[in-house]
Design a protein around this motif. Structure first.
Motif, mmCIF file in Angstrom:
data_model
loop_
_atom_site.group_PDB
_atom_site.id
_atom_site.type_symbol
_atom_site.label_atom_id
_atom_site.label_comp_id
_atom_site.label_asym_id
_atom_site.label_seq_id
_atom_site.Cartn_x
_atom_site.Cartn_y
_atom_site.Cartn_z
ATOM 1 N N ARG A 1 -4.206 -7.858 6.837
ATOM 2 C CA ARG A 1 -3.111 -8.443 7.496
ATOM 3 C C ARG A 1 -2.391 -7.929 6.837
ATOM 4 O O ARG A 1 -1.144 -7.076 8.016
ATOM 5 C CB ARG A 1 -3.021 -9.946 7.551
ATOM 6 C CG ARG A 1 -4.554 -10.534 8.583
ATOM 7 C CD ARG A 1 -4.354 -12.527 8.217
ATOM 8 N NE ARG A 1 -4.143 -12.480 6.536
ATOM 9 C CZ ARG A 1 -4.764 -13.268 5.788
ATOM 10 N NH1 ARG A 1 -5.059 -14.402 6.836
ATOM 11 N NH2 ARG A 1 -4.096 -13.647 4.456
ATOM 12 N N LEU A 2 -1.481 -7.937 5.313
ATOM 13 C CA LEU A 2 -0.472 -7.768 5.578
ATOM 14 C C LEU A 2 -0.717 -5.585 5.477
ATOM 15 O O LEU A 2 0.862 -5.453 5.758
ATOM 16 C CB LEU A 2 -0.817 -8.422 3.983
ATOM 17 C CG LEU A 2 0.481 -7.482 2.862
ATOM 18 C CD1 LEU A 2 2.383 -8.395 3.112
ATOM 19 C CD2 LEU A 2 0.505 -8.195 1.685
ATOM 20 N N THR A 3 -1.703 -4.906 4.862
ATOM 21 C CA THR A 3 -1.563 -3.684 4.909
ATOM 22 C C THR A 3 -1.283 -3.097 5.985
ATOM 23 O O THR A 3 -0.894 -2.214 6.537
ATOM 24 C CB THR A 3 -2.184 -2.688 3.911
ATOM 25 O OG1 THR A 3 -4.183 -3.157 5.019
ATOM 26 C CG2 THR A 3 -1.841 -3.907 2.757
ATOM 27 N N ARG B 1 1.773 -0.977 8.128
ATOM 28 C CA ARG B 1 0.407 0.089 9.150
ATOM 29 C C ARG B 1 1.319 0.246 10.425
ATOM 30 O O ARG B 1 2.161 1.354 10.425
ATOM 31 C CB ARG B 1 -0.296 0.489 8.978
ATOM 32 C CG ARG B 1 -0.719 1.846 9.664
ATOM 33 C CD ARG B 1 -2.466 1.656 9.680
ATOM 34 N NE ARG B 1 -2.789 1.528 8.357
ATOM 35 C CZ ARG B 1 -3.717 2.947 7.384
ATOM 36 N NH1 ARG B 1 -3.272 4.219 7.041
ATOM 37 N NH2 ARG B 1 -3.967 2.751 6.420
ATOM 38 N N GLU B 2 1.746 -1.254 10.811
ATOM 39 C CA GLU B 2 1.997 -1.078 11.876
ATOM 40 C C GLU B 2 3.552 -0.865 12.756
ATOM 41 O O GLU B 2 4.788 -0.238 13.412
ATOM 42 C CB GLU B 2 1.677 -2.720 12.860
ATOM 43 C CG GLU B 2 0.108 -2.199 13.291
ATOM 44 C CD GLU B 2 -0.163 -3.953 13.712
ATOM 45 O OE1 GLU B 2 0.930 -4.710 14.092
ATOM 46 O OE2 GLU B 2 -1.107 -3.741 14.026
ATOM 47 N N ALA B 3 4.239 -1.241 11.438
ATOM 48 C CA ALA B 3 5.692 -1.222 11.254
ATOM 49 C C ALA B 3 6.350 0.093 10.947
ATOM 50 O O ALA B 3 7.749 0.600 11.624
ATOM 51 C CB ALA B 3 6.523 -2.236 9.651
ATOM 52 N N GLY B 4 5.653 0.992 9.836
ATOM 53 C CA GLY B 4 5.853 2.378 10.013
ATOM 54 C C GLY B 4 5.493 2.724 11.419
ATOM 55 O O GLY B 4 6.589 4.296 11.753
ATOM 56 N N VAL C 1 0.271 7.172 8.714
ATOM 57 C CA VAL C 1 0.961 5.599 8.256
ATOM 58 C C VAL C 1 0.211 5.387 6.912
ATOM 59 O O VAL C 1 -1.275 5.068 7.261
ATOM 60 C CB VAL C 1 1.904 4.536 8.710
ATOM 61 C CG1 VAL C 1 2.307 3.607 7.286
ATOM 62 C CG2 VAL C 1 2.998 4.835 9.287
ATOM 63 N N ARG C 2 0.409 5.585 5.437
ATOM 64 C CA ARG C 2 -0.743 5.061 4.210
ATOM 65 C C ARG C 2 0.301 4.154 3.232
ATOM 66 O O ARG C 2 0.882 4.554 2.963
ATOM 67 C CB ARG C 2 -0.915 6.099 3.831
ATOM 68 C CG ARG C 2 -1.956 6.255 2.486
ATOM 69 C CD ARG C 2 -2.342 7.286 1.766
ATOM 70 N NE ARG C 2 -1.220 8.323 1.702
ATOM 71 C CZ ARG C 2 -0.682 8.010 0.279
ATOM 72 N NH1 ARG C 2 -0.996 6.753 -0.706
ATOM 73 N NH2 ARG C 2 0.452 8.327 -0.386
ATOM 74 N N PRO C 3 -0.263 2.874 3.600
ATOM 75 C CA PRO C 3 1.065 1.699 2.840
ATOM 76 C C PRO C 3 -0.080 2.181 1.495
ATOM 77 O O PRO C 3 -1.201 2.012 1.170
ATOM 78 C CB PRO C 3 0.044 0.679 3.115
ATOM 79 C CG PRO C 3 -0.473 0.589 4.610
ATOM 80 C CD PRO C 3 -0.356 2.392 4.654
ATOM 81 N N VAL C 4 1.500 2.410 0.342
ATOM 82 C CA VAL C 4 0.990 2.174 -0.918
ATOM 83 C C VAL C 4 1.988 0.728 -1.313
ATOM 84 O O VAL C 4 2.587 0.961 -1.487
ATOM 85 C CB VAL C 4 1.659 3.322 -1.708
ATOM 86 C CG1 VAL C 4 1.945 3.247 -3.457
ATOM 87 C CG2 VAL C 4 0.698 4.613 -0.663
#
Length: 157
Positions: A125-127, A131-134, A142-145
């Motif tokens: 849910r968080l990542t 990703r959606e915000a990016g 988009v690749r959340p780190v």
């Protein structure tokens, strides 16, 4: 590894099984599983906290009985990150072996500022929200780190 929040379904590997799985995943990605790549992965996976390319080069050099250049280790580590065999801990410029290399998901890393131990949790849910915000901001691929730093239970207890 920590098991918090939403847990993705994946198989954790260790020891020789992890090395074998990494070789299968790399070859499935169209890359060769060379002796040097196997040695780098074996040394990387022996660490229980993030390891630098210099630490890994030293370990491979000891195993091979000759000096190994950190630059060649960096190139292999970059390949491992691209093919999901390793994760780069950005804030420490260090690497962790991915214990489930056949499974792609975004990890949230927890790094202890005192002992250096690292674990991860999965919270899709968080990542997913990151990703959606990016994407909403106009970014593609988009690749959340995500890294959380603090003190682990062993260092606070």
């Amino acid at each position: 590894m920590a098991d918090h929040a939403h847990h993705s379904h994946h198989t954790e590997h260790s020891g020789q099984g992890l090395v074998d799985e990494a070789g299968r995943v790399l070859e499935a990605a169209g890359e060769q599983w060379t002796a040097m790549r196997e040695d780098v992965f074996r040394v990387l996976s022996s660490y229980d906290k993030p390891a630098s390319a210099y630490d890994i080069a030293d370990g491979v050099g000891q195993a091979r009985g000759k000096r190994v250049a950190p630059n060649s280790v960096y190139r292999i580590l970059d390949l491992f990150v691209r093919t999901n065999l390793a994760n780069r801990i950005e804030s420490a410029n260090a690497y962790l072996a991915n214990t489930h290399p056949g499974c792609r998901h975004d990890c949230i890393f927890l790094i202890c500022d005192d002992c250096g131990a690292a674990s991860h949790l999965d919270d899709d849910r968080l990542t997913g929200a990151l990703r959606e915000a990016g994407v909403r901001a106009g970014f593609a691929n988009v690749r959340p780190v995500v890294e959380l730093r603090g003190l682990c239970a062993d260092c606070t207890g």
